[in-house]
Design a protein around this motif. Sequence first.
Motif, PDB file in Angstrom:
ATOM      1  N   ASN A 312       0.840  -1.200   0.000  1.00  0.00           N
ATOM      2  CA  ASN A 312       0.000   0.000   0.000  1.00  0.00           C
ATOM      3  C   ASN A 312       0.872   1.246   0.000  1.00  0.00           C
ATOM      4  N   GLU A 313       0.231   2.384   0.099  1.00  0.00           N
ATOM      5  CA  GLU A 313       0.934   3.655   0.006  1.00  0.00           C
ATOM      6  C   GLU A 313       1.919   3.845   1.166  1.00  0.00           C
ATOM      7  N   LEU A 314       1.559   3.356   2.340  1.00  0.00           N
ATOM      8  CA  LEU A 314       2.472   3.485   3.474  1.00  0.00           C
ATOM      9  C   LEU A 314       3.725   2.641   3.268  1.00  0.00           C
ATOM     10  N   ASP A 315       3.540   1.420   2.752  1.00  0.00           N
ATOM     11  CA  ASP A 315       4.696   0.584   2.449  1.00  0.00           C
ATOM     12  C   ASP A 315       5.597   1.261   1.417  1.00  0.00           C
ATOM     13  N   LEU A 316       4.966   1.873   0.417  1.00  0.00           N
ATOM     14  CA  LEU A 316       5.759   2.545  -0.622  1.00  0.00           C
ATOM     15  C   LEU A 316       6.529   3.716  -0.028  1.00  0.00           C
ATOM     16  N   ALA A 317       5.913   4.451   0.873  1.00  0.00           N
ATOM     17  CA  ALA A 317       6.609   5.585   1.495  1.00  0.00           C
ATOM     18  C   ALA A 317       7.861   5.106   2.222  1.00  0.00           C
ATOM     19  N   ALA A 338      -6.412   2.621  -9.596  1.00  0.00           N
ATOM     20  CA  ALA A 338      -6.348   3.625  -8.533  1.00  0.00           C
ATOM     21  C   ALA A 338      -5.005   3.554  -7.808  1.00  0.00           C
ATOM     22  N   GLN A 339      -4.567   2.353  -7.491  1.00  0.00           N
ATOM     23  CA  GLN A 339      -3.279   2.222  -6.815  1.00  0.00           C
ATOM     24  C   GLN A 339      -2.131   2.574  -7.752  1.00  0.00           C
ATOM     25  N   ALA A 340      -2.281   2.274  -9.030  1.00  0.00           N
ATOM     26  CA  ALA A 340      -1.242   2.652  -9.996  1.00  0.00           C
ATOM     27  C   ALA A 340      -1.050   4.163 -10.007  1.00  0.00           C
ATOM     28  N   ARG A 341      -2.166   4.911 -10.004  1.00  0.00           N
ATOM     29  CA  ARG A 341      -2.062   6.376  -9.969  1.00  0.00           C
ATOM     30  C   ARG A 341      -1.387   6.832  -8.683  1.00  0.00           C
ATOM     31  N   LEU A 345       2.245   8.797  -8.633  1.00  0.00           N
ATOM     32  CA  LEU A 345       2.346  10.165  -8.120  1.00  0.00           C
ATOM     33  C   LEU A 345       3.317  10.239  -6.945  1.00  0.00           C
ATOM     34  N   ALA A 346       3.308   9.212  -6.104  1.00  0.00           N
ATOM     35  CA  ALA A 346       4.244   9.199  -4.974  1.00  0.00           C
ATOM     36  C   ALA A 346       5.684   9.139  -5.466  1.00  0.00           C
TER      37      ALA A 346
END
Length: 511
Positions: A312-317, A338-341, A345-346
């Motif tokens: 998820n986004e937190l893991d990516l951060a 949605a997750q690809a976007r 962007l991150a």
Amino acid sequence: MPKTQEFVVQTAGEIWTTDVVLAPKAMAEVDAAAIASGIPGYDLMERAGQAVAATALRSFPEANRYIVLCGPGNNGGDGYVAARELAACGASAELYHVEELDRLSGDARTAFERCHLPANPLPTYQMQPGDVIIDAIFGAGLSRDLPPELAERINAITAAGLPVLAVDLPSGIDGATGEMRGAAFTASKTVTFMAQKPGHLLLPGRDHCGSVEIVDIGIPRRMVEAARGALKRNHPGLWQADLPRANLADHKYRRGHVSVFSGPFNGTGACRLSAAAAARSGAGIVAVAARRSAVAALVPHLTSIMLHSVDNELDLAHYLDDPRHQTFVLGPGFGDFAQARSFALAIGHAQRTLVLDADGITAFKGKVDELRDAFADVTPRLVLTPHEGEFHRLFPEIAAENAKGKVEKTRDAAGLLGAIVVYKGADTVIAAPDGSAAINDNAPPWLATAGSGDVLAGMIAGLIAQRVPPFAASCAAVYLHGEAAKLAGSPMTAEDLLEAITAAMASITQD
């Protein structure tokens, strides 16, 4: 079937290369500059027509008759010179004009008057076995549809299977875009002058040209170089110096790190192809960043490729906290738009470099502004690799501009995004925001196979990770992708393509 173009270069003493591509307008400016410098325009026409005659005799010695079809402009003038030279050599040459002779003017009129062969209206031509057609009707300057009666005549000659030698470009092909204007000759050979035109490289024009001879007719090279602009034919001379060379001081992180995002449990094959391609392109470390649900599917298939859980986004951060993680591939088999976007962007906001492919491209349909803003930078950090359908989805307004060809559309998309755009196909065009563009023509037909695009995305990322500038990396990867496919042979799978990357790169990088 799209094929790799063969170029033969005839020179008048200068070394000539085949990477120069001049749009018809630029070529007209070169001609004008040469004439303004004191070179008579008719002298250029004489050399062009003589070259056509020489090629006809050399390439079609078995001809019973050379049928020279002449248009009303300078292309027709080249044809009149060629017909005169053929007759002077004892060959049977017959002239047919497409439009009324009273339309001839300037150098073309002079060429006609010095020809001294009877010229007949094209409708009177009766095809015979053993005829060789010399097409000197329109050449590269055509930008409108052919008259219906001429299109019908061209189709009849094509149906008869008569060999065609085209002067400059087969009549009916738009020299700027490669598009067919109603109908077009399919030539066995094309003779062009000083430089190739986009229509020689872009489809469908390339399929109508046969082998191409580029003839130096005496225009100083400096004039050609001054007009060449930012469009080139993609070949190693453009980017070979940017490729990394093995260095004893290298270590794996010095050679760059590539991260490839995986799709779901039942869609991990695409990311594995991209990851393997990045590694075979020389990246020091390659990792797959996978959702937890896909980890079990990936473990049995990864050896030298590392595996990280990024759910998820937190893991990516957290993953982006590691400054070694600089180059990413997102899209192959990813699935979740949605997750690809969110992930793309991150990565952009973290000032990293991204190769966006497949689902990653489609995820930004209608949201191009978000993608552009996330990767806004002086140096492009984003590479997109759309095929035709993806290009239309992401750039519908640009794709709908029918007056523009593939080069112009790719440049417009690159400028809009501030990114490198690799518009894929048998005539892949690579463009940068500054207008630099290259047309690739070495891809064999069997490269059109499932997974080959995933391999290309990984190759681009693998080169970028090694500090190859993104435009050069994209051009190099596209070319090497085609060379690897040739080495793999037909029929070919994406796995076969992977196996051939090392040999393809070695053939370019060896001293």
